[in-house]
Scaffold this active site. Structure first.
Site, mmCIF file in Angstrom:
data_model
loop_
_atom_site.group_PDB
_atom_site.id
_atom_site.type_symbol
_atom_site.label_atom_id
_atom_site.label_comp_id
_atom_site.label_asym_id
_atom_site.label_seq_id
_atom_site.Cartn_x
_atom_site.Cartn_y
_atom_site.Cartn_z
ATOM 1 N N THR A 2 0.835 -1.204 0.000
ATOM 2 C CA THR A 2 0.000 0.000 0.000
ATOM 3 C C THR A 2 0.868 1.252 0.000
ATOM 4 O O THR A 2 0.606 2.218 -0.734
ATOM 5 C CB THR A 2 -0.936 0.012 1.224
ATOM 6 O OG1 THR A 2 -1.782 -1.138 1.186
ATOM 7 C CG2 THR A 2 -1.807 1.264 1.234
ATOM 8 N N PHE A 20 -0.298 9.763 -8.269
ATOM 9 C CA PHE A 20 -0.156 8.356 -7.945
ATOM 10 C C PHE A 20 -0.678 7.448 -9.064
ATOM 11 O O PHE A 20 -0.451 6.259 -9.029
ATOM 12 C CB PHE A 20 -0.887 8.011 -6.645
ATOM 13 C CG PHE A 20 -0.452 8.895 -5.500
ATOM 14 C CD1 PHE A 20 0.891 9.059 -5.212
ATOM 15 C CD2 PHE A 20 -1.383 9.559 -4.731
ATOM 16 C CE1 PHE A 20 1.293 9.875 -4.167
ATOM 17 C CE2 PHE A 20 -0.992 10.366 -3.677
ATOM 18 C CZ PHE A 20 0.349 10.533 -3.407
ATOM 19 N N TRP A 40 2.570 1.492 -3.422
ATOM 20 C CA TRP A 40 1.622 1.891 -4.470
ATOM 21 C C TRP A 40 1.473 3.403 -4.529
ATOM 22 O O TRP A 40 1.326 3.977 -5.608
ATOM 23 C CB TRP A 40 0.257 1.249 -4.199
ATOM 24 C CG TRP A 40 -0.770 1.548 -5.256
ATOM 25 C CD1 TRP A 40 -1.028 0.842 -6.395
ATOM 26 C CD2 TRP A 40 -1.686 2.668 -5.280
ATOM 27 N NE1 TRP A 40 -2.041 1.434 -7.115
ATOM 28 C CE2 TRP A 40 -2.467 2.557 -6.454
ATOM 29 C CE3 TRP A 40 -1.927 3.739 -4.417
ATOM 30 C CZ2 TRP A 40 -3.454 3.468 -6.784
ATOM 31 C CZ3 TRP A 40 -2.914 4.648 -4.749
ATOM 32 C CH2 TRP A 40 -3.661 4.503 -5.919
ATOM 33 N N HIS A 41 1.532 4.052 -3.371
ATOM 34 C CA HIS A 41 1.304 5.494 -3.339
ATOM 35 C C HIS A 41 2.487 6.300 -3.863
ATOM 36 O O HIS A 41 2.300 7.464 -4.236
ATOM 37 C CB HIS A 41 0.942 5.943 -1.922
ATOM 38 C CG HIS A 41 -0.490 5.710 -1.581
ATOM 39 N ND1 HIS A 41 -0.955 4.517 -1.087
ATOM 40 C CD2 HIS A 41 -1.581 6.532 -1.682
ATOM 41 C CE1 HIS A 41 -2.262 4.608 -0.889
ATOM 42 N NE2 HIS A 41 -2.667 5.801 -1.240
ATOM 43 N N GLY A 42 3.662 5.732 -3.878
ATOM 44 C CA GLY A 42 4.771 6.505 -4.421
ATOM 45 C C GLY A 42 6.127 5.906 -4.138
ATOM 46 O O GLY A 42 6.298 5.122 -3.200
#
Length: 466
Positions: free
Chosen positions: A307, A466, A310-312
């Site tokens: 998680t 994102f 995934w965001h950066g």
């Protein structure tokens, strides 16, 4: 909004049903090309790979080995594309810290808009075809429409094919849906322009300061907490609303997360499409909580690491994921049972304290030193006359938006609307009068939002990155 959207909707409604998907596909590609024409080719490649994979998986239905091999190849291609465009530079930076790989060139790669969202959408389709949860789509245009549909293309929600499988081919448009969709779009538009952009301006001013005291740090943290909710949920509202206009019923992506009574409850309400995606396609296949407590915590660790990633491609996002893993694990161990026994107000205070600190970690993307500076300021106890002067000035300048944000982060509008509707539904005159008043308020809100937009600087949605 005043040219592209108007033309798109007008032509869509006059076209025969058999051409509606083709029209949406064309205008969605044009929409994506506004931002990055070259990456339209990447989207076509992604569409084609997953389209062909779905057909092959269905063809190999009787051969587990061939079906599984096709799925693996498809998933690897999807993750390779996402990994290259999103994480190549980050990985090169990491490798440069290892003597063996020193002086490795760091590629400067522009991140294709929306790649995280449409990659997860296409992977969910292929996996669902593999599992037998939906049939492979044989029409390339129809599948391309699903992947590229412009209302939710850039920042979600992540729409699974099986939830729109029937509507993508056989949807009907009802005026009640259109009215509800336009209302949702306008409310989302207002949330972004009036609230998110203004509290975001305050957050930007404070986060860009070189030195801050404790009260100012907390004001900045609260402003960003409101900004990211109203910014991201506004996009989802607009996407869901426009989906209704075109006959689609996308699932909700937010359910008033700031009224949550635990961290676990917060994540059942925030970015629901991403949370459930990781649950259904990663957590449960890993064993979920079915293989004992130690394995459950390992699976939770994997999910929260992914998680964050995934965001950066920054360390603060990875730490942010670990931060939530720790609190989720503690709640699973004992804290959840303890929280259930105390008054709800204290459950809420605990949750918002944790969430607000989490957003500070999320926002500090200039390096770990910025995270350290901010957390020191939040708990320093340092109060300066200069900081208090700025605090007073910002309270006067942005106070109304902060108060609006706090109030509207609760389901007040939904409760009042339901209560009014319940009282007037049997009285036709009152029903018409309230409907007319509601439309007038929406038009006024739209007009005010446009005025704000015209007079503001460029302020893109947070989750575009994102």
């Amino acid at each position: 909004m005043f040219v592209y959207l108007v033309v798109t909707i007008a032509v869509y409604y006059v076209l025969p049903r058999r051409f509606k998907n083709l029209w949406l596909f064309i205008v969605s590609i044009i929409f994506y090309g506004f931002g990055e024409p070259v990456y339209v080719l990447l989207m076509f490649f992604s569409i084609t790979v997953n389209y062909v994979s779905g057909l092959l998986i269905e063809k190999f239905r009787q051969s587990i080995a061939k079906k599984r091999a096709t799925l693996i190849v498809c998933v690897v291609i999807n993750l390779a594309l996402l990994g290259y465009f999103k994480y190549a530079g980050f990985m090169a930076d990491m490798l440069n810290n290892i003597p063996l790989f020193a002086n490795l060139a760091v590629p400067q790669i522009a991140l294709p808009i929306g790649i995280s969202f449409y990659t997860f959408q296409t992977m969910s389709y292929t996996i669902d075809v593999y599992r037998g949860n939906c049939a492979a789509q044989r029409n390339y245009i129809t599948f391309g429409t699903y992947v590229s549909l412009f209302p939710q293309l850039v920042a979600g929600p992540i729409v699974r094919y099986k939830t729109v499988e029937n509507e993508i081919a056989h949807r009907q448009i009802h005026m009640e849906d259109v009215a509800d969709g336009l209302e949702r779009f306008i409310l989302g538009f207002a949330k972004k322009i009036i609230i998110a952009n203004n509290v975001g301006a305050l957050a930007d001013k404070i986060f860009e300061m070189n030195s801050i005291d404790m009260p100012l740090a907390w004001l900045g943290a609260i402003a960003y907490t409101l900004q990211i909710y109203f910014d991201f949920s506004a996009y989802s509202d607009m996407a869901i609303g426009l989906g209704r206009v075109f006959g689609f019923h996308f699932e909700e992506n937010f359910n008033f997360p700031y009224i949550a009574k635990s961290v676990g409850d917060f994540w059942r309400r925030w970015h629901i499409s991403l949370t459930t995606w990781f649950r259904d396609y990663v957590y449960i296949p890993l064993g979920g909580n079915r293989k004992g407590m130690p394995r459950m915590y390992v699976n939770m660790f994997i999910i929260w690491t992914l998680t964050g990633i995934w965001h950066g491609a920054e360390w603060n996002f990875i730490l942010w994921g670990m931060y939530y893993f720790v609190f989720q694990a503690i709640e699973k161990l004992f804290l959840g049972k303890w929280l259930a026994k105390i008054p709800r107000v204290f459950q809420h205070i605990y949750t918002m304290f944790v969430v607000t600190l989490g957003w500070v970690l999320f926002r500090c993307d200039s390096g770990l030193s910025q995270c350290e500076t901010w957390f020191k300021a939040l708990f320093s106890g340092n109060v300066t006359s200069e900081g208090m002067s700025l605090l007073h000035m910002y309270a006067v300048q942005y106070g109304v938006y902060l108060v609006l944000g706090v109030i509207l982060s609760m389901p007040i509008y939904r409760v009042l609307k339901a209560a009014v509707y319940k009282r007037i539904q049997k009285n036709r005159i009152c029903k018409w009068a309230c409907a007319a008043a509601g439309y007038a308020v929406l038009l006024a809100l739209f007009y005010v939002s446009v005025l704000y937009l015209v007079n503001s600087t460029y302020n893109p949605f947070i989750y575009f990155r994102f």
